[in-house]
Design an enzyme around this catalytic site. Structure first.
Site, PDB file in Angstrom:
ATOM      1  N   ALA A  66      -4.677   7.478  -4.136  1.00 61.42           N
ATOM      2  CA  ALA A  66      -3.311   7.009  -4.371  1.00 61.42           C
ATOM      3  C   ALA A  66      -3.404   5.499  -4.629  1.00 61.42           C
ATOM      4  O   ALA A  66      -3.231   4.684  -3.716  1.00 61.42           O
ATOM      5  CB  ALA A  66      -2.436   7.302  -3.154  1.00 61.42           C
ATOM      6  N   SER A  83       0.848  -1.198   0.000  1.00 61.71           N
ATOM      7  CA  SER A  83       0.000   0.000   0.000  1.00 61.71           C
ATOM      8  C   SER A  83       0.881   1.245   0.000  1.00 61.71           C
ATOM      9  O   SER A  83       2.050   1.180  -0.399  1.00 61.71           O
ATOM     10  CB  SER A  83      -0.935  -0.036   1.211  1.00 61.71           C
ATOM     11  OG  SER A  83      -1.939   0.945   1.096  1.00 61.71           O
ATOM     12  N   ASN A  84       0.358   2.360   0.449  1.00 61.47           N
ATOM     13  CA  ASN A  84       1.122   3.608   0.536  1.00 61.47           C
ATOM     14  C   ASN A  84       0.531   4.447   1.669  1.00 61.47           C
ATOM     15  O   ASN A  84      -0.525   4.098   2.207  1.00 61.47           O
ATOM     16  CB  ASN A  84       1.082   4.346  -0.822  1.00 61.47           C
ATOM     17  CG  ASN A  84      -0.345   4.694  -1.210  1.00 61.47           C
ATOM     18  OD1 ASN A  84      -1.006   5.475  -0.541  1.00 61.47           O
ATOM     19  ND2 ASN A  84      -0.836   4.066  -2.279  1.00 61.47           N
ATOM     20  N   PRO A  85       1.197   5.552   2.055  1.00 59.16           N
ATOM     21  CA  PRO A  85       0.765   6.270   3.274  1.00 59.16           C
ATOM     22  C   PRO A  85      -0.451   7.181   3.114  1.00 59.16           C
ATOM     23  O   PRO A  85      -0.777   7.936   4.039  1.00 59.16           O
ATOM     24  CB  PRO A  85       1.990   7.111   3.639  1.00 59.16           C
ATOM     25  CG  PRO A  85       3.043   6.794   2.664  1.00 59.16           C
ATOM     26  CD  PRO A  85       2.432   6.116   1.488  1.00 59.16           C
TER      27      PRO A  85
END
Ligand code: CTP
Length: 215
Positions: A91, A24-26
């Site tokens: 995102a 995933s991403n932040p």
């Protein structure tokens, strides 16, 4: 007066290897969530497609919760035909594991070189089937922000793209602040400056309303 129908995506996506591990991403979803609130507040019919996020549903808008890029793609396809504007601020994870295990892998059995594949590029795919929808992208970059953003605007056939330096202090993922330059097709740039995500979302929606939907 005809009500504008908008579809907004926000947050990260999660691509699971097994039931407890993912790529995933932040992203927290704050920017897109603020845009959905601003859109609802000016009277647009608003659908927010939200990846995993601690943010609550929005009163007066429909919130569709999704997990993976594929889920987000399917939710967007369901609502795309009937929307007037898509604002793609999610995102989306660019890759996913090719295989997902049904049970948690034991540490010693974890594949250290898992095979990955690309997720669908939701915005690109929707740009190929668009009719009259206005398409707005976001470009999250840490370098060459304006050049990379312009390239995405062309490649994904967008009406505008919000260039976002996620590496700058006080901007980007998880922050309450952000800084946005909106690049329009044709090359004009609108600098919204720095502000809270709530302030920037309102400026962005007001601008889009005036630019694309003024009577
Ligand atoms: N996007 C999308 N589907 C993906 C990846 C991105 O719809 N699988 C959308 C994002 O929501 C954003 C725009 O495309 O509106 C640009 O996303 P970004 O991550 O900045 O760029 P990428 O197209 O993924 O290209 P790169 O990773 O090379 O910068």
């Amino acid at each position: 007066m005809k009500k504008i129908r908008c579809l907004i995506t926000a947050g990260p996506t999660r691509e699971y290897f097994d039931p407890v591990r993912f790529v995933s991403n932040p992203s927290t979803g704050k920017m897109g969530w603020a845009i959905a609130n601003a859109a609802k507040d000016i009277g647009w019919d608003t659908i927010l497609v939200l990846g995993p996020s601690a943010l609550p549903d929005i009163d007066g808008a429909e919130t569709v919760r999704v997990v993976s890029a594929q889920d987000m793609f399917e939710a967007c396809k369901r609502h795309f035909d009937s929307c007037d504007i898509l604002i793609m601020s999610a995102a989306v994870s660019d890759v996913r594991p090719k295989f997902r295990l049904p049970n948690k892998a034991k540490k010693d059995a974890i594949d250290l070189r898992p095979e990955l594949e690309r997720t669908p590029d939701i915005l690109l795919e929707l740009s190929k089937i668009k009719k009259n929808q206005v398409l707005i992208g976001f470009a999250a970059e840490t370098q060459n922000v304006m050049d990379y953003a312009k390239d995405k605007l062309e490649r994904k056939n967008l009406d505008a793209i919000a260039a976002n330096n996620v590496g700058a202090a006080g901007a980007g993922f998880a922050s309450d602040m952000n800084k946005i330059d909106l690049i329009l097709r044709g090359g004009d740039v609108v600098d919204f400056g720095a502000g809270t995500k709530t302030e920037l979302a309102k400026q962005l929606v007001d601008f889009l309303s005036e630019r694309f939907f003024a009577e």
